[in-house]
Motif scaffolding. Structure first.
Motif, PDB file in Angstrom:
ATOM      1  N   THR A  71       0.828  -1.209   0.000  1.00 46.91           N
ATOM      2  CA  THR A  71       0.000   0.000   0.000  1.00 46.91           C
ATOM      3  C   THR A  71       0.859   1.255   0.000  1.00 46.91           C
ATOM      4  O   THR A  71       0.574   2.223  -0.721  1.00 46.91           O
ATOM      5  N   ARG A  72       1.936   1.234   0.780  1.00 43.07           N
ATOM      6  CA  ARG A  72       2.799   2.410   0.876  1.00 43.07           C
ATOM      7  C   ARG A  72       3.468   2.726  -0.460  1.00 43.07           C
ATOM      8  O   ARG A  72       3.448   3.871  -0.930  1.00 43.07           O
ATOM      9  N   GLN A  75       1.077   3.772  -3.331  1.00 47.77           N
ATOM     10  CA  GLN A  75       0.635   5.163  -3.202  1.00 47.77           C
ATOM     11  C   GLN A  75       1.657   6.123  -3.806  1.00 47.77           C
ATOM     12  O   GLN A  75       1.290   7.155  -4.377  1.00 47.77           O
ATOM     13  N   LYS A  76       2.929   5.775  -3.716  1.00 51.81           N
ATOM     14  CA  LYS A  76       3.962   6.639  -4.308  1.00 51.81           C
ATOM     15  C   LYS A  76       3.847   6.653  -5.830  1.00 51.81           C
ATOM     16  O   LYS A  76       4.060   7.688  -6.465  1.00 51.81           O
ATOM     17  N   ARG A  78       1.028   6.189  -7.393  1.00 53.27           N
ATOM     18  CA  ARG A  78      -0.187   6.963  -7.655  1.00 53.27           C
ATOM     19  C   ARG A  78       0.076   8.462  -7.501  1.00 53.27           C
ATOM     20  O   ARG A  78      -0.394   9.279  -8.300  1.00 53.27           O
ATOM     21  N   ASP A  79       0.857   8.822  -6.483  1.00 54.23           N
ATOM     22  CA  ASP A  79       1.112  10.234  -6.204  1.00 54.23           C
ATOM     23  C   ASP A  79       1.927  10.925  -7.288  1.00 54.23           C
ATOM     24  O   ASP A  79       1.822  12.142  -7.471  1.00 54.23           O
ATOM     25  N   ARG A  93      -4.643  -1.706  -8.912  1.00 51.33           N
ATOM     26  CA  ARG A  93      -3.711  -2.436  -8.052  1.00 51.33           C
ATOM     27  C   ARG A  93      -4.075  -3.910  -8.120  1.00 51.33           C
ATOM     28  O   ARG A  93      -5.259  -4.268  -8.019  1.00 51.33           O
TER      29      ARG A  93
END
Length: 673
Positions: A71-72, A75-76, A78-79, A93
């Protein structure tokens, strides 16, 4: 309205995103934007691949549970998308329930069609590329794809009957020669196919981080059977609801899979074989790009030679980064990423060429027409300079769709920059600043300004897929509101006469620092903003003449090379900004035998320069001449006239100065190096 479904690979989350990942996504974004501008119904997919042994190991190393780690890092990925102005429609995902459902649905179809069976696997396995490697393909005992070490494994496994699809895949390549591009990758895969295919292990029992095999949860799916299915997951496969079925029918098969060359086999052999086994339509095209290299090696987090996109965006601006990667890499080939090449592209292509053109075209409409787009006389559009520019613009607009079919993005931008250069030459040839002095030539002035501004509008439209922010700013400077499907009927002459221009602002201020200075600033956490008004470097070396603003002396009978202490470094030299200028006016300075007052066009503006050349040149003789000036010299007053620059000339011992010139004069504002 046609549909267009484009995908990037889903990125493996064992490391954080860098330019090697971002490039594919930026290319897909440009293609997606172009198809939207052409009126297509676009679905643009990207995402993350989160299963497999590498992720388990990376999570353990990070001191996190595997779901937390996934998840961590996801997210990077995605960001980074909004940072790069990516216009994706979905982010998938592989840990999502919808994807588990789709993978199990595909497995059941392939199994029920008789193409999956249980057996034992014994052999070499590469955890980096998640592939099994036969003895015959090892290179010095290592993985032939990534060069890393392999592990010997022995376990129960489900196998996919890949060997049964050799002939169908060869027929696919023969009937659809454009299924895989470029040709080098196609030839590689044809050789691989003709050598014969072995059945493929598609499950593991020694790892648990994956999607359970239907009816046998002791096995998890081998990562490629899992990962490749994402393309169908996102458009509704595995969901039996009516909207999902309709969505799948609308968008599948994919029009284009964009991938890196290291995963060609998985996308052009394994994936179509899985789909053939399931009785599902195949993607229409697979296009593979090359690698970004640094110092001759592929960018890799493991060896530390990666480019962090945010660093370059902060320093130069987002569209500078986007432009560089599209322009520098010929799609399908490898390309080197260097700071020197980046800075050169920024200053030469963006600041000098595009930035100067937009500035001068809009500034002249403000100056001579009160900021209102002038009407043009149709009869004046038939003159040779106007027709030459129109022909080039029409050619580009006609070819725009084909560039995105072949992904010749670098060539497309090169052609657009030829139009930019031709428009700059047109402005120099028409000399609106001279025409403006004669009220009887108002129609000519308006025609020249309209042609320049309308061509800038076309340039802005043609770069929209690549540099959306720059394009929109340019269009709004012209008083044009960007339209979502503006390529549907793109043509010359659509700039509305009478429209009021927006405020002109610099697009790409020049960066006046060397690469080494920029690196030092980054090290000191003092990198310049992106883009901010560049700082003026220190004063350049003064000329040997004692009169500021007069030409420097260049001895024609120098006794020899300068001694070592007199030599300067390349960094010192680069502080002196030499540019091309065109002399518009010339007159003698009262009470001086040596000085001429020159009005020159330097591309972005007009300047007054006082030059000590009156003993060699009559004022009338140098009007229209192209010269070289020191652009960043501090102003100085000479005989009561402020001089903003220095004209370069050779001054032989005891002789008269000779202006430095060109065989073929470049556009004013061009940097001289």
């Amino acid at each position: 309205m046609s549909t267009f479904f484009i995908t990037t690979p889903i990125y493996y989350i064992n490391a954080e995103p860098h330019l090697g990942h971002a490039y594919t996504t930026m290319v897909a974004d440009a293609v997606a934007r172009a198809h939207r501008l052409m009126g297509d119904d676009v679905f643009f997919l990207t995402g993350t691949d989160e299963h497999g042994q590498k992720v388990e190991r990376a999570a353990k190393k990070a001191g996190l549970t595997t779901p937390e780690f996934a998840t961590r890092v996801a997210q990077k990925f995605r960001d980074i998308l909004p940072v790069l102005d990516i216009s994706n429609d979905d982010f998938i995902r592989t840990t999502e329930p919808r994807h588990h459902r789709a993978c199990q649905a595909l497995w059941r179809r392939v199994r029920d069609n008789g193409h999956i069976y249980k057996g034992k696997y014994e052999g070499w396995y590469c955890t980096v590329d998640e592939v099994f490697v036969p003895d015959t393909q090892l290179k010095d005992g290592r993985c032939p794809i990534c060069g890393n070490s392999v592990e010997w494994i022995y376990e129960e496994s489900y196998f996919f009957r890949l060997s049964a699809f050799q002939r169908p895949l060869l027929e696919l390549y023969e009937k659809h020669p454009d299924f895989l591009s470029p040709e080098t990758r196609r030839n590689e895969m044809l050789s691989f196919l003709r050598a014969g295919l072995e059945d493929l292990s598609v499950s593991r029992t020694s790892i648990k981080w994956g999607i359970p095999v239907p009816d046998d949860p002791a096995h998890v799916m081998y990562v490629w059977f899992d990962a490749l299915t994402n393309y169908m997951t996102a458009v509704g496969f595995g969901d039996e609801s009516a909207p999902a079925r309709e969505r799948f029918a609308q968008y599948w098969p994919a029009d284009l899979h964009l991938i890196g060359k290291e995963i060609v086999r998985q996308h052009s052999i394994y994936w179509p074989a899985f789909l053939l086994a399931a009785g599902l339509p195949l993607p229409k095209r697979v296009l593979s790009h090359g690698w970004w290299l640094m110092e001759g090696a592929k960018m890799s987090k493991s060896i530390g030679n990666v480019v962090a996109p945010r660093d370059y965006i902060r320093r130069f601006g987002l569209d500078a980064l986007r432009y560089f990667v599209y322009r520098e890499m010929v799609f399908g080939q490898d390309a080197d990423f260097t700071d020197e090449a980046f800075l050169t592209r920024y200053n030469a292509d963006l600041a000098n060429d595009l930035g100067n053109l937009v500035s001068r075209a809009t500034t002249m409409v403000h100056r001579y027409c009160g900021g209102v787009v002038p009407a043009s006389d149709a009869s004046l559009m038939k003159r040779e300079p106007e027709e030459r520019l129109a022909t080039l613009a029409d050619k580009l607009m006609l070819a725009r769709a084909s560039w995105f079919d072949s992904l010749a993005l670098s060539g497309h931008l090169r052609a657009v920059w030829e139009l930019i250069a031709e428009t700059n030459r047109y402005i120099v040839a028409r000399e609106p600043w001279t025409i403006a002095k004669d009220p009887a030539r108002t129609a000519e002035l308006h025609a020249a300004l309209y042609v320049a501004a309308d061509t800038v509008r076309i340039v802005a439209e043609l770069i929209r897929p690549f540099m959306p922010g720059t394009s929109d700013r340019t269009l709004r400077m012209l008083g044009v509101e960007p339209a979502p499907q503006s390529w549907v009927n793109l043509k010359r002459g659509d700039l509305v006469a009478g429209a009021r221009l927006g405020e002109t602002a610099p697009l790409f201020p020049r960066i006046e620092h060397t690469v080494e200075e920029l690196r030092q600033m980054a090290d000191n956490q003092d990198a310049p903003g992106a883009p901010s008004e560049p700082k003026t470097p220190g004063s350049p070396a003064t000329a040997s003449t004692s009169v500021p603003g007069a030409p420097p002396s260049v001895s024609t009978n120098a006794p020899g090379a300068p001694s070592a202490p007199d030599r300067i470094s390349i960094d010192d030299f680069m502080k002196v900004e030499l540019r091309v200028a065109k002399v518009l006016t010339a007159e003698r300075v009262p009470k001086s035998n040596r000085l001429l007052k020159l009005g020159v066009d330097v591309g972005t503006e007009q300047r007054t320069i006082v030059a000590g050349i009156a003993e060699a040149y009559e004022p009338e003789a140098i009007i229209g001449r192209t010269v070289v000036i020191v652009f960043n010299l501090k102003p100085a007053k000479l005989m009561g006239v402020e001089s903003n620059g220095m004209v370069l000339a050779a001054s032989p011992e005891g002789g008269k100065p000779t202006l430095i010139g060109f065989e073929a004069p470049p556009v004013p504002g061009t940097r001289v190096r």
